[in-house]
Structures are given as structure tokens and as C-alpha cells.
Write an enzyme that holds these catalytic residues in place. Structure first.
Site, mmCIF file in Angstrom:
data_model
loop_
_atom_site.group_PDB
_atom_site.id
_atom_site.type_symbol
_atom_site.label_atom_id
_atom_site.label_comp_id
_atom_site.label_asym_id
_atom_site.label_seq_id
_atom_site.Cartn_x
_atom_site.Cartn_y
_atom_site.Cartn_z
ATOM 1 N N VAL A 294 0.759 -0.949 0.097
ATOM 2 C CA VAL A 294 0.329 0.015 0.585
ATOM 3 C C VAL A 294 0.660 1.383 0.071
ATOM 4 O O VAL A 294 1.923 1.233 1.252
ATOM 5 C CB VAL A 294 -1.325 0.022 1.200
ATOM 6 C CG1 VAL A 294 -0.348 0.000 2.403
ATOM 7 C CG2 VAL A 294 -1.557 0.764 1.345
ATOM 8 N N PHE A 295 0.551 2.052 -0.979
ATOM 9 C CA PHE A 295 1.479 3.141 -0.696
ATOM 10 C C PHE A 295 0.665 4.508 -0.132
ATOM 11 O O PHE A 295 -0.573 5.195 -0.355
ATOM 12 C CB PHE A 295 1.511 3.419 -2.379
ATOM 13 C CG PHE A 295 1.843 5.247 -3.056
ATOM 14 C CD1 PHE A 295 2.905 5.409 -2.716
ATOM 15 C CD2 PHE A 295 1.609 5.711 -2.667
ATOM 16 C CE1 PHE A 295 4.523 6.740 -2.977
ATOM 17 C CE2 PHE A 295 1.939 7.843 -2.897
ATOM 18 C CZ PHE A 295 3.164 7.571 -3.163
ATOM 19 N N GLY A 296 1.572 4.943 0.320
ATOM 20 C CA GLY A 296 1.025 6.473 1.289
ATOM 21 C C GLY A 296 1.591 7.861 0.589
ATOM 22 O O GLY A 296 2.767 7.934 1.226
ATOM 23 N N TYR A 297 0.942 8.664 1.036
ATOM 24 C CA TYR A 297 1.588 10.327 0.648
ATOM 25 C C TYR A 297 1.002 10.963 1.114
ATOM 26 O O TYR A 297 1.429 12.100 0.952
ATOM 27 C CB TYR A 297 0.543 10.158 -1.410
ATOM 28 C CG TYR A 297 -0.217 10.397 -1.376
ATOM 29 C CD1 TYR A 297 -1.262 8.876 -1.363
ATOM 30 C CD2 TYR A 297 -1.292 11.504 -1.393
ATOM 31 C CE1 TYR A 297 -2.670 9.104 -1.691
ATOM 32 C CE2 TYR A 297 -2.041 11.110 -1.495
ATOM 33 C CZ TYR A 297 -3.406 10.140 -1.747
ATOM 34 O OH TYR A 297 -4.602 10.046 -2.060
ATOM 35 N N GLY A 298 0.424 11.262 2.255
ATOM 36 C CA GLY A 298 -0.548 11.999 2.987
ATOM 37 C C GLY A 298 0.158 12.217 3.858
ATOM 38 O O GLY A 298 0.947 11.172 5.439
ATOM 39 N N SER A 299 -1.070 11.359 5.341
ATOM 40 C CA SER A 299 -0.719 10.951 7.016
ATOM 41 C C SER A 299 -0.030 9.439 6.849
ATOM 42 O O SER A 299 0.423 8.769 7.628
ATOM 43 C CB SER A 299 -2.375 11.004 7.662
ATOM 44 O OG SER A 299 -3.341 10.107 6.968
ATOM 45 N N GLU B 94 -10.415 5.754 5.641
ATOM 46 C CA GLU B 94 -10.230 7.208 4.304
ATOM 47 C C GLU B 94 -11.838 7.041 3.511
ATOM 48 O O GLU B 94 -11.712 6.572 2.207
ATOM 49 C CB GLU B 94 -9.124 6.057 3.200
ATOM 50 C CG GLU B 94 -7.666 5.782 3.571
ATOM 51 C CD GLU B 94 -7.280 7.152 3.607
ATOM 52 O OE1 GLU B 94 -7.520 8.603 3.441
ATOM 53 O OE2 GLU B 94 -6.036 7.444 5.064
HETATM 54 C C1 SIN Z 1 -2.657 8.592 1.968
HETATM 55 O O1 SIN Z 1 -1.607 8.979 3.017
HETATM 56 O O2 SIN Z 1 -1.678 7.712 1.026
HETATM 57 C C2 SIN Z 1 -3.753 9.162 1.502
HETATM 58 C C3 SIN Z 1 -4.140 10.493 2.167
HETATM 59 C C4 SIN Z 1 -4.544 10.516 4.031
HETATM 60 O O3 SIN Z 1 -4.353 10.160 4.763
HETATM 61 O O4 SIN Z 1 -3.550 11.831 4.231
#
Ligand code: SIN
Length: 194
Positions: A21-26, A100
């Protein structure tokens, strides 16, 4: 970094067993999920933008905050990929679906894992809030976004904390993200720090 065109895609870890799983925010700084491996990762064809409204984490329905989503572009986005072990896949994605739920949906994408001496593409899942979701806010002037971030708070804390944690996490990943760093500069300026 090797061009994605020259690297083979490892499909050996899919949703049928372990899953990336790729995370780009939190998810970069607070994954809060079980994982057996993680790596700095890049996703091609997307930019990170504070264009998604947050009614349930960093804002409330009457005063939504702004959190990041991915928007299609010619660019690349740096984040963190996590390998969720087979036995935890179902429970973890149920938990992430709930976390999410404010407009994001799972998308299957190619992720490029970037380790010291290895660049490696895998299939993975990423949560994206597309423009057709109920909480989407879309583009706005940086100053408008910065002011909204400064005044928004939700059950997970302040929107300001989300932005500053993201900016710190991106610096730790050595990721250049002019959109995020400009917003960080503007909120600090509005707070009298810049
Ligand atoms: C994420 O982190 O990949 C999704 C956006 C978030 O929850 O900040």
C-alpha cells in the site's frame, strides 16, 4: 534512478497474498497498520494536492479542513510503501477503508520502490479521492488553502498539524514537493513566523 520503462514489474505480491500500500499523506508519518517491509516509493503520473475536504479528521462538515489527494499529471509523487503481510491483509484494508472513508477509494497502481541500490516496480494499492467525491474541494489559490488549513480542526487534530507533519515527513524522505512546501511557508508567514 532507473527509468520505470527499464525495470520489470514484480507481481509476486498481490492482494491474494501480501499487499503493498502506498501512502502519500498521513500514511507516511502515521501508518498505524501492520507491515513487514517498507520503502520510499514513487508513483508516476500524479501530483499531491491539498484538494480534498476533510469532514472527519482535520475538519468537520460545517468547517471542512483540507487534506491531500493525488491528481493526474505528468509528474511523480514520492511517498512510503508498506508491505502488509498476508494474514493481516483483509483486516488492514477494512481498517484503511474506514480511515479513508471521507471520499477516498482504493486504486491499483504501479509503485516504484527506491532503496539504496535497488529500484524495483511492484503493484500496489493507493487511496485516491477523485474529483467526483462528495467532499472534494479542488484547486484554490495557495493563500486561500493556507487560511483554510489554519482555521480547521477535527477529531484527529488540527489541519495545521497535518500540513506540518507532512512537510517534515517529505523532508525526511528527501522529496521535493513545491505545493506542500509553499503551503507550509504560507501558514508560517500567516502565523507571523515567516
Ligand atoms: C494517504 O496518506 O496515502 C492518503 C491521504 C491521507 O490519509 O492523508
Amino acid at each position: 534512478m532507473a527509468s520505470p520503462a527499464k525495470i520489470s514489474i514484480d507481481k509476486s505480491t498481490t492482494q491474494a497474498d501480501a499487499a503493498w500500500v502506498f501512502g502519500y499523506g498521513s500514511l507516511i508519518w502515521r501508518p498505524d497498520i501492520p507491515y513487514v517491509d517498507k520503502a520510499r516509493a514513487v508513483i508516476n503520473g500524479f501530483s499531491r494536492r491539498f484538494w480534498q475536504g476533510s469532514h472527519d479528521h482535520r475538519g468537520v462538515p460545517e468547517q471542512p479542513g483540507r487534506v491531500v489527494t493525488l491528481t493526474p499529471s505528468q509528474d511523480t509523487c514520492v511517498g512510503m510503501a508498506y508491505l502488509v503481510p498476508m494474514e493481516a491483509v483483509q483486516a488492514t484494508f477494512e481498517k484503511l477503508d474506514y480511515r479513508e472513508k471521507n471520499g477516498y477509494a482504493r486504486h491499483q497502481q504501479i509503485l516504484t520502490l527506491c532503496r539504496d541500490d535497488d529500484t524495483h516496480a511492484v503493484e500496489g494499492l493507493v487511496y485516491i479521492a477523485t474529483a467526483d467525491n462528495f467532499a472534494y474541494l479542488g484547486e484554490a489559490e495557495p493563500d486561500v488553502i493556507a487560511r483554510q488549513i489554519l482555521r480547521s480542526h477535527g477529531p484527529s487534530g488540527s489541519n495545521l498539524d497535518y500540513l506540518l507533519q507532512l512537510a517534515d515527513a517529505l523532508r525526511a524522505l528527501d522529496a521535493d514537493d513545491p505545493h506542500v512546501f509553499e503551503l507550509e511557508y504560507r501558514v508560517r508567514h500567516l502565523m507571523g513566523e515567516g
